[in-house]
Design a protein around this motif. Structure first.
Motif, short mmCIF file in Angstrom:
data_model
loop_
_atom_site.label_atom_id
_atom_site.label_comp_id
_atom_site.label_asym_id
_atom_site.label_seq_id
_atom_site.Cartn_x
_atom_site.Cartn_y
_atom_site.Cartn_z
N ASP A 49 0.84 -1.19 0.00
CA ASP A 49 0.00 0.00 0.00
C ASP A 49 0.88 1.24 0.00
N LEU A 50 0.28 2.38 0.24
CA LEU A 50 0.99 3.65 0.34
C LEU A 50 0.75 4.20 1.74
N ARG A 51 1.82 4.45 2.46
CA ARG A 51 1.73 4.99 3.81
C ARG A 51 1.81 6.50 3.74
N ASP A 52 0.72 7.16 4.06
CA ASP A 52 0.62 8.61 3.95
C ASP A 52 0.92 9.23 5.32
N ALA A 53 2.13 9.79 5.43
CA ALA A 53 2.54 10.44 6.68
C ALA A 53 2.36 11.95 6.61
N THR A 54 1.66 12.43 5.59
CA THR A 54 1.37 13.87 5.51
C THR A 54 0.21 14.23 6.42
N VAL A 55 -0.46 13.22 6.95
CA VAL A 55 -1.54 13.44 7.91
C VAL A 55 -1.13 12.83 9.25
N ASN A 56 -1.76 13.28 10.32
CA ASN A 56 -1.42 12.80 11.65
C ASN A 56 -2.70 12.35 12.36
N PRO A 57 -2.80 11.05 12.69
CA PRO A 57 -1.79 10.01 12.48
C PRO A 57 -1.71 9.57 11.03
N ALA A 58 -0.57 8.95 10.67
CA ALA A 58 -0.37 8.46 9.32
C ALA A 58 -1.40 7.36 9.01
N VAL A 59 -1.74 7.24 7.73
CA VAL A 59 -2.73 6.24 7.32
C VAL A 59 -2.20 5.48 6.11
N ASP A 60 -2.66 4.24 5.98
CA ASP A 60 -2.37 3.44 4.79
C ASP A 60 -3.46 3.69 3.76
N ARG A 61 -3.05 3.91 2.51
CA ARG A 61 -3.99 4.13 1.42
C ARG A 61 -3.72 3.14 0.30
#
Length: 212
Positions: A49-61
């Motif tokens: 997947d893609l781990r999006d750490a631009t948001v807090n908490p990070a999410v998998d997309r």
């Protein structure tokens, strides 16, 4: 009969609208840290997947739900020297999402920290760049402190390209695009379980938009 015809027309109109509307909204990321290639171990399976750490908490997309945008600030020129010939002619434009984080530019990494020790033979796995479509070639490479590049993947000399990563790896490279436009980039991660079974994430396709 007239009411039945009107009902049929209304149903057709609704179906047409559903066909036009997107199945889901896409998330566009233009800056900040993401692990574009994020390999995890879920139960007894590899996932990608893609781990999006631009948001807090990070999410998998899901990769299909994301557009990674290489903004105009990522545009530079191909360095001189034969070591950089894989990017094209020296001085020609190239768009690079950099190995080292830069302000206002997306910073994509590769992460295998979600795979526990002992799950795979040799505690490593393979990440394959399966295919690239778009206006030009795509490559991933690192540079050392002297500026010497090491190419990880390069669609310009034929695909697929495969690279082995140890588990518990969090790595960054330069992602280079040789022209503006929209690219689809397909990756697949594979490995062998401790019991000897081949496992794969299946092929996942990522979309990059490169701004002039």
């Amino acid at each position: 009969m007239k009411a039945r015809v009107l009902a049929g027309a209304a149903t057709a109109a609704v179906l047409t609208m559903l066909q036009v509307l997107p199945a889901h909204a896409l998330t566009t990321i233009s800056q900040g840290h993401v692990d574009a290639v994020d390999v995890d171990w879920t139960g007894s399976a590899l996932t990608l997947d893609l781990r999006d750490a631009t948001v807090n908490p990070a999410v998998d997309r899901a990769p299909a739900d994301v557009v990674l945008n290489a903004v105009s600030a990522s545009k530079t020129t191909v360095p001189s020297g034969s070591a950089y010939a894989f990017l094209g002619t020296a001085g020609s434009p190239v768009w690079i999402l950099p190995q080292t984080q830069a302000s206002n530019i997306v910073w994509p990494g590769i992460n295998t920290e979600g795979v526990p020790s002992g799950a795979l033979q040799g505690n490593n796995l393979s990440v394959k760049l399966v295919s690239v479509t778009g206006p030009a070639h795509v490559s991933l490479f690192t540079t050392n402190s002297f500026g010497t590049p090491t190419v990880w993947y390069d669609s310009g000399n034929g695909l697929p390209d495969t690279r082995t990563f140890a588990i518990n790896t969090h790595a960054h490279a330069n992602w280079a695009f040789e022209a503006a436009g929209t690219y689809t980039v397909t990756f697949e991660a594979t490995g062998t379980t401790a019991a000897g079974a081949a496992v794969t994430t299946g092929q996942k396709t990522y979309t990059f938009t490169v701004q002039p």
